[in-house]
Design a protein around this motif. Structure first.
Motif: not given
Length: 233
Positions: A64-65, A77-79, A91-93, A106-109
């Motif tokens: 969800r945005q 911002g959520n994990e 971290v973004g979309f 887009h995420c980081t792991y």
């Protein structure tokens, strides 16, 4: 039937309404194979290896945005925890300029969280399923609901024809669903639990090795869908 299939059906990960997810800090060409449990109710069914890579598919409903109250899945911002894999952070979309639809997340792991554990003890409130885009197989999935909108469509006090109560959503056909690769060998009549989705079987008429077709037998209970429906009302 839920109780019976829960004991006997092999688990699999299937993304029915795919949304692309990219792990920005994951090596471009790396592929890992995660150990996944075939059936937690029946340990004798063993485990399987599922490929994991930089580009994944997740369910569109798992992002969800702007999250509603009580939503613990993926948002900026959520994990969340990727089942059997890692904890990731959004971290973004990216959105389509014309339609406004989200096309990429887009995420980081966190490499320290392989298997879903958090060595530092931080709490992760949600776990979602996924499929590696590079290895996914394309399939058609048919979802079934009640044929009628009321329990007894023939029992109408004003004489309304029973066909007036037909449910227009009694059959929903989803194309280009993305499934984990071992399902490529699924044979007619084979039954699976698609994790977080429900129980499905391979169609005995229309399914072919080059175009798999799965029919829903029964859904799993979806707590969030009930909450969201209640909020809309």
């Amino acid at each position: 039937i839920r109780e019976d299939l829960n004991k006997h059906a092999q688990r699999a990960m299937a993304v029915l309404r795919p949304l692309k997810l990219i792990l920005d800090n994951y090596p471009d060409d790396q592929v890992e194979y995660m150990d996944c449990i075939n059936n937690p109710e029946n340990p004798s069914m063993g485990t399987r290896k599922v490929p994991f890579s930089k580009v994944l598919y997740i369910e569109r409903d798992d992002f969800r945005q702007i999250p509603p109250k009580g939503y613990f899945r993926l948002y900026p911002g959520n994990e969340v925890r990727l089942r059997y894999a890692y904890v990731i952070k959004c971290v973004g979309f990216i959105k389509d300029e014309e339609t406004g639809e989200v096309t990429e997340v887009h995420c980081t792991y966190d490499p320290a969280t392989q298997g879903g554990n958090t060595p530092d003890g931080r709490k992760i409130k949600s776990t979602i399923h996924w499929v590696s885009a590079k290895h996914a197989i394309d399939a058609e999935v048919r979802l079934y609901d009640r044929l009628f909108l009321k329990a007894n469509p023939a029992d109408s006090k004003d004489g309304t024809d029973f066909k007036h109560f037909l449910n227009p959503s009694s059959l929903e056909v989803l194309t280009h669903c993305q499934l984990e690769p071992f399902l490529h060998n699924a044979a007619s009549g084979d039954r699976f639990q698609f994790e977080r989705q429900g129980y499905f079987c391979v169609d005995s008429v229309d399914s072919k090795p080059e175009k798999l077709v799965f029919n829903q037998t029964v859904s799993l209970r979806d707590t969030w869908a009930k909450i969201e429906q209640a909020q809309k009302k």
